[in-house]
Design an enzyme around this catalytic site. Structure first.
Site: not given
Ligand code: ADP
Ligand code: MG
Ligand code: MG
Length: 874
Positions: A23, A93, A102, A104, A337, A455, A561, A617, A745, A764, A766-769, A831, A851
């Site tokens: 980001k 952010r 997952g 913050m 991104r 199988h 086979r 084979r 193999e 050839s 036979g990487t399974n066996d 194979c 191959y």
């Molecule tokens: P995530 O990675 O979960 O997308 P973000 O850091 O991108 O989290 O932020 C969550 C939301 O808050 C997004 O919609 C982002 O555009 C908005 N946001 C983040 N920073 C600002 C800011 N400085 N002004 C306005 N909106 C913001």
């Molecule tokens: Mg975002």
């Molecule tokens: Mg075999």
């Protein structure tokens, strides 16, 4: 100079993802190419590492740099952090190198307190907006930084609405919100006995610490384990001045892709909300409008945005996923991104970008994930219906595709129902060669046992049929014809649906849509073929599979086979006769019955393959696999063959093995019963000669001896094969050329490959066996512990899916070196199932195989992976 822990956006660039996180690096890049980005700074991932070194404390140095960058930000914005007249508000952010749900959540509106909120109210002339932002901030800060349960705030909010008889949040007045702020602060006190931190600087440092701490929360750790992201790279923190999409009808916020992420169409695809902040769009608080509507509401902003999207795509040369906010008629870019997309979109965008001159063919080939091609070649569930369904069980995604149908528990019944036109799903504990016909007729296969190379899995992939294997939570009772999942009993004829790409099992019917391989697919494949060095063959046992593989671009058969040829209804009887024969004479008689049918099978394959190479084979599985196990079937066989039941039973028990995988199979059979190998050789040579003559082409069959561990085995069998072949040629007056080689193999064969090579025209792998024997993991039982092994960090991947380069790979490498030392032009292929796994293909490219061979539906995957391996080497 002191270490630099903090970078202004204008000091960074997109190349600094390691240091600034994804980001942060992209915010910097956007700033530098002149995009309207609210300014800010990034605290580096190195600061995160330092934070952990210092026992979860920010060092003086880091704090000092945050403060000095904050004052630069104040100069840039003309606002002052914590100032009651003209307050600077920021968002905090998180952002690691890889996007990581997952961690913050983002905190918006940081810097608000009882004084600054008044400032905002005065400047905007909108106290309601000011207090709404304030209460949101207190709520987010409490939830995210101090982990006060969110529902407490929600309850308070709902209570306020109820008391006033409001339905919508927007009905709350400035005064309501002011009271709510008081109540929220009270929640801090009663819950965790702390005051809401009113000092903005404290707020900021607490938030930065919380982001760093969230790097090691359980959710984040689990996510990193799941996606193989290292645990020691840390996260960065972005501090950015706020812009407000919720300042009335000339403000808004949205997200957009520069192309359609499901289809790849070159048209900006997005959604936005008027008068909304941050994640309101994603959270689904109101139904967002499509981006086209922006053109009607604010045409100027729309044009600006489309231009910005275009500029970003041109700059990054890839489809972008963008967040933006409009504050009182002014556009701001908040994130960009590379956009996540479906396989279809990925393919289309890559091919079209070449046409647009944006990227080269090489870049296009490198951009599409080979694994994703699977999605394109198989039917899939109707996405709308899938959304409404929840899986009842989850097994291994053994063979991709989607299937829906009535369940049957035996191959015969599945075949019978299919012939009546029913869509069927074959449900078995595990499948065996006897089930082939049922597997072939069914739409999908579900097994409760077995791994990715069981199988069921191998055969289903060969057929391009959807299969979920090793679904241990499904209890299959083949005798009662029931399957039980979470105490629910399913009986014959009940509908279920399988997703072989995810391993999910669903109750009932989900409709499927057919795969659609458009022109883009072929184009990308053609480009891939220009760049790859590895040849691509297929594992195919029937003319139909072979034909399918050719349409997918297979250049030959790397493994045909022959055991399936023994199993067909009409011939199994002769096969069984051959097996239980007491004398050589009897056995040869039975084999003579099998010869013509087997020859016809080979002719069928040669006809489809033409001059393309075909490796056949010799019989591999232990003989008892062909003998019935059911009492009634045994009785029937005894009667038909006119032998005493007792005698037959004796014979059957004599065939019993404690460990058939390490038992009397492969070339060991041919050593004990040379007449089987002789018959097969004759069938191959006769078929090749006949098709060569009929079609007037030059066929060079490749005869492959399985399971060689000692050179003597191959020495004896090579001699035998050549004798029979020459004899046959003489009889038929032919000068056919043919090759005799071996499957590598057994680990012993790898480390004595120079000796083995003396008798082989080709190897050839036979990487399974080979994997099974190198690890000593039974490939049919390993499913039971592989997950534990992954969790304990012993294995990173299932070695039956992706070659274990350090161990099994070393064996392959050794055999390549020794083999080629002994014989410079020894032809080398693989194979095993790994031949269709992109990471393994790259490895085989590197060690210099000629191959790879894989199941028909994985041929395109292998073509693309081979091209990428070649391009990545440059
Ligand atoms: P995530 O990675 O979960 O997308 P973000 O850091 O991108 O989290 O932020 C969550 C939301 O808050 C997004 O919609 C982002 O555009 C908005 N946001 C983040 N920073 C600002 C800011 N400085 N002004 C306005 N909106 C913001
Ligand atoms: Mg975002
Ligand atoms: Mg075999």
């Amino acid at each position: 100079m002191d270490k630099k822990w903090v970078y202004l956006f204008k000091e960074g660039s997109a190349s600094q993802k390691n240091l600034l996180g994804g980001k942060g690096a992209n915010l910097a890049e956007m700033t530098n190419i002149g995009m309207p980005v609210p300014q800010g700074f990034t605290v580096t991932t190195e600061a995160c590492t330092e934070f952990y070194i210092q026992d979860e404390k920010l060092t003086e140095d880091i704090i000092k740099q945050i403060e000095s960058n904050l004052s630069t930000l104040e100069q840039q914005t003309g606002k002052v952090f914590g100032n009651a007249e003209n307050p600077l508000l920021v968002s905090v952010r998180s952002g690691a190198k890889f996007s990581m749900p997952g961690m913050m959540d983002t905190i918006l509106n940081l810097g608000l307190n009882d004084e600054t909120v008044e400032g905002v109210a005065k400047i905007t002339g909108n106290p309601r907006f000011a207090y709404d932002s304030y209460r949101r901030f207190i709520q987010m800060f409490g939830d995210v930084v101090l982990e006060i349960p969110k529902y407490l705030f929600d309850n308070a909010l709902e209570g306020k609405k109820e008391k006033n008889g409001y339905k919508l949040d927007t009905e709350l007045t400035a005064d309501d919100l002011k009271e709510l702020v008081k109540e929220f602060k009270q929640i801090y006190k009663s819950e965790i006995n702390v005051e809401f931190p009113t000092n903005p600087e404290n707020q900021l440092l607490m938030a930065v610490e919380a982001v760093f701490k969230s790097w090691n929360n359980q959710r984040a750790i689990t996510y990193r384990n799941l996606y193989d992201i290292p645990h020691d790279i840390g996260t960065a923190v972005n501090v950015q001045s706020m812009v407000f999409g919720n300042m009335g009808d000339t403000s808004g916020t949205g997200v957009a892709f520069t192309r359609n992420p499901s289809t790849g169409e070159n048209k900006v695809f997005g959604e936005f909300l008027i008068n909304a902040q941050g994640e309101d769009v994603v959270a689904g608080i109101r139904t967002p409008l499509t981006i086209d509507k922006l053109n009607e509401i604010m045409p100027e902003i729309y044009d600006q945005f489309i231009n910005a999207a275009h500029t970003l795509e041109q700059h990054y040369k890839d489809m972008q996923d963008i967040e933006f906010t409009i504050e009182q008629g002014k556009l701001y870019m908040l994130q960009t991104r590379s956009g996540k997309r479906t396989a279809e979109a990925s393919l289309r965008a890559a091919v079209e970008m070449v046409g647009e001159g944006l990227i080269t063919k090489e870049e296009a080939v490198l951009r599409v994930d080979p694994k994703s091609l699977d999605q394109l070649l198989h039917p899939k569930f109707d996405p709308a219906e899938l959304k409404k369904s929840t899986p009842i069980a989850k097994g291994l995604p053994a063979s991709p595709g989607a299937a829906t149908g009535k369940i049957y528990f035996t191959a015969e019944e599945a075949v019978a129902a299919s012939l009546k036109g029913e869509a069927t799903i074959l449900v078995r504990k595990e499948t065996s060669p006897e089930d082939i016909e049922g597997m072939n007729k069914a739409k999908g296969i579900l097994t409760s046992r077995g791994g990715m190379t069981s199988h069921a899995a191998v055969v289903a992939r060969g057929m391009g049929k959807c299969c979920v294997a090793g679904c241990e939570t499904v209890n299959v009772d083949e005798r009662k014809k029931t399957m039980t999942v979470n105490n629910e009993v399913f009986t014959e004829g009940d509908y279920i649906s399988l997703d072989g790409s995810t391993g999910s099992v669903y109750k009932g019917i989900i409709s499927t849509v057919e795969a659609n391989i458009s022109g883009n697919f072929e184009k990308l494949m053609d480009w891939a073929d220009e760049f790859r060095r590895l040849g691509i063959r297929t594992n195919a046992d029937t003319p139909t599979d072979a034909a399918t593989a050719i349409t997918f671009g297979a250049e030959g058969i790397g493994l045909c086979r022959t055991e399936h040829m023994f199993f067909e209804e009409s011939r199994i009887f002769s096969v069984r006769k051959m097996i239980i024969s007491d004398s050589l004479e009897q056995r040869e008689k039975a084999l003579a019955e099998i010869l013509p049918v087997q020859k016809n099978d080979f002719k069928g394959i040669f006809k489809v393959m033409g001059i393309r190479p075909v490796t056949i084979r010799l019989l591999d599985p232990p003989l008892h696999e062909f003998i019935p196990t059911d009492e009634d079937d045994i009785k029937e066989l005894a009667e038909a063959m006119n032998v005493a039941l007792l005698k037959l039973n004796d014979k059957i028990s004599s065939l019993h093995e404690f460990n058939p995988m390490l038992g009397h199979r492969g070339c060991r059979l041919a050593i004990s019963f040379p007449e089987i190998a002789k018959m097969q050789t004759r069938a191959i040579i006769e078929a090749a000669i006949e098709v060569s003559n009929e079609e007037n082409i030059k066929i060079v069959p490749e005869i492959m001896v399985p399971l060689v561990g000692k050179k003597e085995e191959l020495e004896i069998l090579r001699k035998l094969i050549i004798e029979v072949a020459e004899e046959t040629k003489k009889e038929m007056n032919s000068n056919l050329e043919y090759l005799v080689g071996t499957m590598i193999e057994i680990p012993r064969a790898c480390i004595t490959a120079d000796e083995v090579a003396e008798y082989a025209d080709f190897f050839s792998f036979g990487t399974n066996d080979l994997t099974q024997m190198a690890f000593g993991y039974s490939r049919d039982d390993a499913g039971k512990f592989l997950e534990d092994y992954k969790e304990a960090g012993i294995l990173e991947q299932d070695p039956f899916q992706t070659i274990d380069q350090d161990g099994v790979g070393k064996l392959v490498e050794t055999a390549v070196k020794l083999g080629r030392n002994a014989k410079e032009h020894l032809h080398l292929g693989v194979c095993g199932e790994h031949g269709g796994d992109p990471a393994s293909v790259e490895f085989f490219h590197k060690v210099g195989l000629d191959y790879v061979s894989c199941s028909p539906f994985r041929v395109p995957v292998a073509r693309l992976a081979a091209a990428q391996a070649a391009l990545n080497e440059k």
